[in-house]
Design an enzyme around this catalytic site. Structure first.
Site, PDB file in Angstrom:
ATOM      1  N   ALA A  44      15.770  28.560 -40.929  1.00  0.00           N
ATOM      2  CA  ALA A  44      16.279  27.179 -41.204  1.00  0.00           C
ATOM      3  C   ALA A  44      17.569  26.909 -41.799  1.00  0.00           C
ATOM      4  CB  ALA A  44      15.049  26.602 -41.791  1.00  0.00           C
ATOM      5  N   LYS A  45      18.443  26.040 -41.078  1.00  0.00           N
ATOM      6  CA  LYS A  45      19.803  26.048 -42.097  1.00  0.00           C
ATOM      7  C   LYS A  45      19.372  24.784 -42.974  1.00  0.00           C
ATOM      8  CE  LYS A  45      24.729  25.128 -41.066  1.00  0.00           C
ATOM      9  NZ  LYS A  45      25.239  26.074 -41.691  1.00  0.00           N
ATOM     10  N   ALA A  46      18.942  25.275 -44.269  1.00  0.00           N
ATOM     11  CA  ALA A  46      18.359  24.587 -45.289  1.00  0.00           C
ATOM     12  C   ALA A  46      19.437  24.520 -46.394  1.00  0.00           C
ATOM     13  CB  ALA A  46      16.948  24.977 -45.516  1.00  0.00           C
TER      14      ALA A  46
END
Ligand code: PMP
Length: 302
Positions: A155-157
């Site tokens: 996840a690009k969180a």
């Protein structure tokens, strides 16, 4: 310094750059509860065009799903909003930052009553990446990459970027351009904001997703450009000494594009090699719409 644009898209409206503010009790500010994208617009024969917009928006929605948010807009709405924003700012070439974050409304770790807010900003230029042209000097970081069972790198969180910030700051303080992070089990994963590709004997290897890697869109572009050039490309285990022994190493990411690596832990790899240069040229042709085979990667702004 950022070069300011006219407007930012916030929750459905274009607001003047200086008015694009959030409350200090915004949940995402306290707990890193957000997902984001970085996308670029390039000048092309069809005018300014967004590179792989739908793929970036798909990844944004997937990131949100991984961390359990419901994005209050469809991908089609986000797509239209992105094009409206870039056109309103009159950019020819720019970086676009999508952000979905838990907003102001409740405090504490419980997320159930938090609003999900969305913003899209664009500005000329791209985030600074040291060593971009002459080749980056890398060091293997003392920080390990987030483990997929601790916080998922797929996840690009926002919160998990503290891992990247620690590694990049350590590398910069020690005089290097960028950090390579190893996974908790000791494999090479990626750099603070780029995927890593090792070239040896004419074949390209990049670490498997299980090493704790973001599925980079530039990496996928490299995979397809390598296929055009007849270069073998695979995911596999990469260990630290594979970097030292490589013929070429390069990094890839939206901001870095394809960035040659000059040295790793002071082991010289040297000037940008022939495969890195070929792929860099092929990427430049694709993003600027000069390679007609990949025009479907571009979405014209107007
Ligand atoms: N890994 C990390 C940790 C990143 O932040 C980025 C930049 N988004 C990448 C890899 C490269 O991804 P992309 O090519 O989609 O920009």
């Amino acid at each position: 310094m950022l070069s300011e644009a006219d407007v930012i898209w916030m929750d459905g409206a274009l607001v003047p750059w200086a008015d694009a503010r959030v409350h200090v009790l915004t949940h995402g500010l306290h707990y890193g509860t957000g997902v984001l994208e970085g996308t670029r617009v390039y000048p092309t024969p069809d005018g300014p065009s967004v590179f792989r917009l739908d793929d970036h928006l798909d990844r944004l929605v997937t990131s949100a799903r991984i961390v359990g948010f419901t994005v209050p807009y469809s991908a089609a709405q986000l797509r239209a909003a992105t094009l409206e924003l870039v056109a309103a700012n009159g950019h020819d070439a720019c970086y676009v930052r999508h952000l979905v974050y838990l907003g102001y409304g409740s405090m504490g770790i419980d997320t159930r009553s938090c609003p999900v807010n969305v913003s899209i900003a664009s500005w000329e230029g791209a985030p600074h990446v040291g060593g971009r042209d002459e080749g980056a000097r890398l060091m293997v970081s003392s920080w390990r990459r987030n483990d997929p069972n601790v916080v998922p790198p797929a996840a690009k969180a926002t919160g998990p970027y503290l891992n990247s910030v620690l590694a990049r700051a350590e590398a910069n303080a020690a005089g290097y351009d960028e950090a390579v992070l190893l996974s908790s089990t000791g494999q090479v994963s990626e750099c603070s904001t780029e995927n890593v590709v090792v070239v040896r004997g004419g074949a390209l290897t990049t670490p498997s997703p299980s090493a704790g890697v973001l599925e980079g869109i530039t990496l996928d572009t490299v995979r397809r450009l390598a296929a055009d050039l007849g270069l073998p490309f695979r995911h596999g285990d990469v260990v630290r000494s594979d970097l030292y022994a490589a013929d070429e190493v390069f990094l890839c990411g939206t901001a870095a594009e394809i960035m040659p690596v000059r040295s790793v832990d002071d082991r010289e790899i040297g000037a940008p090699g022939p495969i890195t240069r070929k792929l860099r040229d092929a990427l430049a042709e694709a993003v600027h719409g000069r390679d007609t085979r990949h025009r479907d990667w571009l979405t014209a702004v107007a």
